[in-house]
Every structure is written in C-alpha cells, then in structure tokens.
Write a protein that holds these residues in place. Structure first.
Motif, PDB file in Angstrom:
ATOM      1  N   HIS A 198       0.841  -1.198   0.000  1.00 14.87           N
ATOM      2  CA  HIS A 198       0.000   0.000   0.000  1.00 14.87           C
ATOM      3  C   HIS A 198       0.877   1.249   0.000  1.00 14.87           C
ATOM      4  O   HIS A 198       1.916   1.285   0.670  1.00 14.87           O
ATOM      5  N   ILE A 207      -5.475  -3.221   5.144  1.00 20.30           N
ATOM      6  CA  ILE A 207      -5.622  -1.774   4.957  1.00 20.30           C
ATOM      7  C   ILE A 207      -6.527  -1.560   3.753  1.00 20.30           C
ATOM      8  O   ILE A 207      -6.403  -2.248   2.739  1.00 20.30           O
ATOM      9  N   GLY A 208      -7.431  -0.591   3.851  1.00 17.60           N
ATOM     10  CA  GLY A 208      -8.219  -0.193   2.699  1.00 17.60           C
ATOM     11  C   GLY A 208      -9.393  -1.110   2.401  1.00 17.60           C
ATOM     12  O   GLY A 208      -9.929  -1.786   3.290  1.00 17.60           O
ATOM     13  N   ASP A 209      -9.774  -1.142   1.122  1.00 17.12           N
ATOM     14  CA  ASP A 209     -10.976  -1.839   0.671  1.00 17.12           C
ATOM     15  C   ASP A 209     -10.901  -3.333   0.990  1.00 17.12           C
ATOM     16  O   ASP A 209      -9.964  -4.029   0.579  1.00 17.12           O
ATOM     17  N   HIS A 269      -2.986   4.583  10.392  1.00 20.38           N
ATOM     18  CA  HIS A 269      -4.070   4.436   9.420  1.00 20.38           C
ATOM     19  C   HIS A 269      -5.275   3.804  10.110  1.00 20.38           C
ATOM     20  O   HIS A 269      -5.165   3.286  11.222  1.00 20.38           O
ATOM     21  N   SER A 311      -8.697  -2.031   8.480  1.00 16.16           N
ATOM     22  CA  SER A 311      -9.869  -2.678   7.877  1.00 16.16           C
ATOM     23  C   SER A 311     -10.167  -4.013   8.548  1.00 16.16           C
ATOM     24  O   SER A 311     -11.003  -4.782   8.063  1.00 16.16           O
TER      25      SER A 311
END
Length: 244
Positions: free
Chosen positions: A8, A32-34, A61, A64
C-alpha cells in the motif's frame, strides 16, 4: 502454503493473505483499505478466511480488520491484553492458530505498542520448522519500530529490545515479512524491499544488531521519529471501532 502480499502507498503499509491450499483455509494480516481486494484474493486462491489479525492497534491508518472479519465471517484477532472495546478473539503468547497444514504461533513483542504480536508460521507439508514470521512494526527491513507511546519511550524501548531478542533466537534463514516499508512513518531508514531474513537483518539492521540493552535504548531514544499525523485519532478509532 499460499501467500499473497499487498503493498500500500497511501498509507504506506503491507498486508498479507496466507493459508493452507489443501484445506482451503487462510488468514489475513494487517489489512488496509478496501476489504474487497482480500475477499477477491481469497476467492481466487480458494481460501476461506478464518482469522483476520491486526498485529497491533495501528496509529498510522484506519484498520480494515474488523470490517473484513465481518464480511468474511471470520474471527477478528488481537492480543488478549489489547485495550480495545467490543468483541475480538484475544490470543496470548505461545498460542497456536491452526490453518489446515499451516500453523501460526503468536509471539508477544511489546514495545512499538504494548499489545504488539508477531506471527511465526510453519508449513507442516514442508517442515516441522517455521518458515517465516509476520513481524508487523516490531522488526522491519532496515529498522525496528519506533516506540509509539512517547510518554513511556524508555520503557517501550526496553520492552522492544526484549521482544527483538526473542526474534533473534529464531533461525537466520527465517523470512521476515514486515508490516511497513520505505515511506512509512513507523521506522527510520526503512528499505523499499518488503521481505528479508532474520540473518540478514541481524547483520545489516543498525538497531536489530545491537545486543546490549542499554546501548539499544540509547539508540532508540536518539532522534525519535515524530508520531504519525492523527496518531492519537487513528489509534483511538481502531480501538473504539470494535464497539460498533
């Protein structure tokens, strides 16, 4: 064993999907993220996600982890002593998570944060010895994790040293798969190479090669990197989000 690495850039970090192809069961580390990208990768590799593990409560961050666990019908896993609200599976030092022919031993390595864990992975179809370790922000390629709680920096450095000594006891050949790389605010002088070995880091990582505790603490307290932007906000959200 199946292993997929996700790099990422915003925020800078590394996530992993791994597991046993023969038994079609796996886990995700530090997502992390979607969440869709992990679900898609699991589908493509034929793995059912059983565990979603955050190596620690992140401050750089929004994790997720919980969202992915809910979407996959998996356990959300943190160290048992994590100061987080809501439901999660708490694991302790030495506990083993079974993923078919792959076993995952929890190694508590506080210092970067009090609840930080590393994961020691063995593929029993290849060997009874561990093959790799997911080291989160404890040991990275080129550095170790800064002490995140500035109010207790010296104590954190002392705990980090002891955790790193446990990792140093592992075989030199053991692969190191970190949770961050160059561009991350969680270390100094990190490499852009997202994989290393215990032996290479023992020889070439300025912090990891220090064997004297007092010398290590002095090294870590010199030029401490500033905390990530919104660190307190992210850490609180990642701890409190479990209550949702």
């Amino acid at each position: 064993m199946i292993l997929r690495q996700f790099l990422h850039s915003d925020p800078v970090g590394v996530s992993y999907l791994f597991g046993c192809g023969g038994k079609a069961v796996g886990a995700v580390v530090d997502p992390i993220g979607d969440v869709g990208r992990y679900l898609d990768a699991a589908h493509e590799t034929g793995l059912r996600i059983r565990h979603v593990v955050d190596t620690h409560i992140h401050a750089d961050h929004l994790s997720s982890g919980q969202a992915l666990a809910e979407a996959a019908g998996a356990d959300y896993v943190l160290f048992a002593g994590a100061r987080a609200s809501g439901a999660f599976r708490g694991v302790r030092d030495g506990e083993v998570l079974e993923l078919g022919n792959v076993s995952v031993e929890v190694v508590h390595t506080p210092g970067h944060t009090p609840e930080h864990i590393c994961l020691l992975v063995t593929d029993r179809t290849r060997s009874k010895e561990p093959w790799l370790a997911f080291t989160g922000h404890t040991l990275m390629v080129g550095d170790v994790g800064r002490t995140e709680l500035a109010s207790a920096a010296e104590q954190g450095a002392r705990e980090l040293f002891r955790g790193l000594m446990r990792l140093k006891a592992l075989p030199d050949y053991l692969e190191v798969l970190p949770g961050a790389l160059a561009g991350s605010v969680c270390g100094r002088g990190l490499s852009g190479n997202p994989v290393s070995t215990i032996g290479f880091e023992r020889r070439n990582n300025a912090a990891f090669r220090i064997d004297d505790e007092d010398a290590f603490i002095a090294f870590m307290l010199k030029d401490i990197p500033p905390p990530p932007p919104r660190a307190a906000e992210f850490r609180a959200a990642n701890a409190g989000a479990l209550a949702a």
